[in-house]
Design an enzyme around this catalytic site. Structure first.
Site, PDB file in Angstrom:
ATOM      1  CG  HIS A   1      40.544  41.142  33.883  1.00  0.00           C
ATOM      2  ND1 HIS A   1      41.862  40.819  34.151  1.00  0.00           N
ATOM      3  CD2 HIS A   1      39.851  39.981  33.947  1.00  0.00           C
ATOM      4  CE1 HIS A   1      41.955  39.522  34.360  1.00  0.00           C
ATOM      5  NE2 HIS A   1      40.753  38.983  34.248  1.00  0.00           N
ATOM      6  CB  CYS A   2      43.281  46.171  35.950  1.00  0.00           C
ATOM      7  SG  CYS A   2      43.908  45.949  34.274  1.00  0.00           S
TER       8      CYS A   2
END
Length: 369
Positions: free
Chosen positions: A356-357
């Site tokens: 997600h990052c």
């Protein structure tokens, strides 16, 4: 750059599980995050891009020194743009996109490497701070200028219906907006994201060096429904953090007055730690936060990415093979209409984040067909 407020203009931040036009990533090259030999990280990024490309368009940023390398590795699955950055965390340096239901615009926050002079993770971040506006310009998107307000995309999660998840540990940290109190920060987010209610989780994942971003600990699966990183082991330092979040969410309702349904997603059974071999590959710059052998990394399966009808799910391997498989099965049960795509992401975690990052979704509507 636009200098009005998105909420006033009728724009809001859609949910990540809403339809998307594409996803943005940045080619990993910083030696303090990905090593002198970044091959493992680059392989992991390519695996994410390849999986995402089956469901949506992929955009990849790279600086001039790594542009040809990025094109050779990802040119068939991504549109590669020459935009320089200091590192590869597209979630935090890319634009946060807002929509009015038809058109999509970006928001460019101030970025200061997760804490600036107080506890930032590296000393220079000017190129990162300019990346959101540069990407919007490259794809022809209007972009709001959030001025001096410091925020990262990993610190917010929207249900698309007026509710925003954040953590107090991050948004109230001393290195971001020290001149603003909690109500003032809340109003800023309402103005810029078109939300009506914030759910302020107390904590994030243990040893998360972003001051505990929400995207590592809790995420919306649907309006009124979240997945929360969890452990039943009361001796694990993660337990009191997750317990505090669970207790908080159990008492709260969302912007539409619904009680929040909480699904527990256990963290890996065994802590993921930095090895001696990992350390030999790192080369840190002055002012950069360094790793240590044996350091526990902030591993969480909640750090996944929605790619339209798929979920790209972190996997850590080794002694966590059983918990990897458990996470896949839990997510299959919770999201039966989506394909669960497990991706070996330990090399991304070693850099300080996860799937997600390194991704920033582009909602449906930016590219008019």
């Amino acid at each position: 750059m636009l200098h009005t407020l998105p909420a006033t203009d009728g724009y809001h931040m859609p949910a990540e599980f809403s339809p998307q036009d594409g996803v943005l990533l940045v080619w990993p090259a910083r030696t303090g995050s990905w090593g002198k030999d970044p091959a493992a990280a680059q392989d992991a990024f390519c695996a994410v891009m390849r999986a995402a490309s089956e469901h949506e368009r992929v955009f990849l940023l790279a600086d001039a020194a790594h542009l040809e390398e990025a094109r050779q590795r990802a040119g068939e699955i991504a549109t590669v743009l020459e935009i320089a950055t200091d590192d590869a965390w597209a979630r935090d340096i890319g634009p946060t996109f807002v929509t009015n239901g038809t058109d999509v615009r970006g928001v460019s926050w101030r970025f200061n490497a997760w804490g600036g002079a107080v506890d930032g993770l590296y000393a220079n971040w000017e190129k990162d701070d300019a990346a959101a506006e540069a990407f919007c310009r490259a794809v022809g998107a209007d972009c709001y200028d959030a001025g001096e307000f410091v925020l990262e995309g990993g610190s917010i999660c929207s249900d698309g219906e007026g509710t925003l998840l954040v953590t107090e540990a991050c948004l109230l940290s001393a290195g971001r907006n020290p001149n603003l109190n909690k109500p003032q920060i809340e109003q800023k987010l309402k103005d810029w994201l078109g939300v009506r209610k914030l759910l302020w989780l107390p904590r994030g994942i243990y040893r998360d060096e972003t001051n505990e971003h929400v995207d590592n600990v809790c995420a919306f699966l649907a309006p009124g429904e979240v997945v929360l990183a969890w452990t039943d082991d009361e001796t694990d330092p993660q337990y009191p953090l997750s317990r505090a979040d669970y207790d908080y969410l159990s008492r709260e309702t969302d912007a539409r007055g619904r009680k929040v349904i909480i699904h527990k997603l256990p963290v890996p059974d065994h802590p993921v730690r930095v090895t001696e071999q990992d350390m030999e590959n790192f080369a840190f710059e002055p002012g950069e936060d360094a790793r240590e052998v044996g350091e526990r990394l902030a591993a969480s399966y909640v750090n996944f990415y929605f790619a339209n009808d798929a979920i790209l799910l972190p996997q850590f391997g080794g002694e966590n093979a059983a918990s990897d498989a458990r996470a896949v099965e839990i997510m299959r049960c919770l999201c039966p209409r989506r394909q669960i795509v497990p991706i070996d992401s330990r090399a991304i975690l070693l850099g300080g984040g996860n799937i997600h990052c390194i991704t920033q979704q582009i909602p449906k509507g930016l590219f008019q067909e």
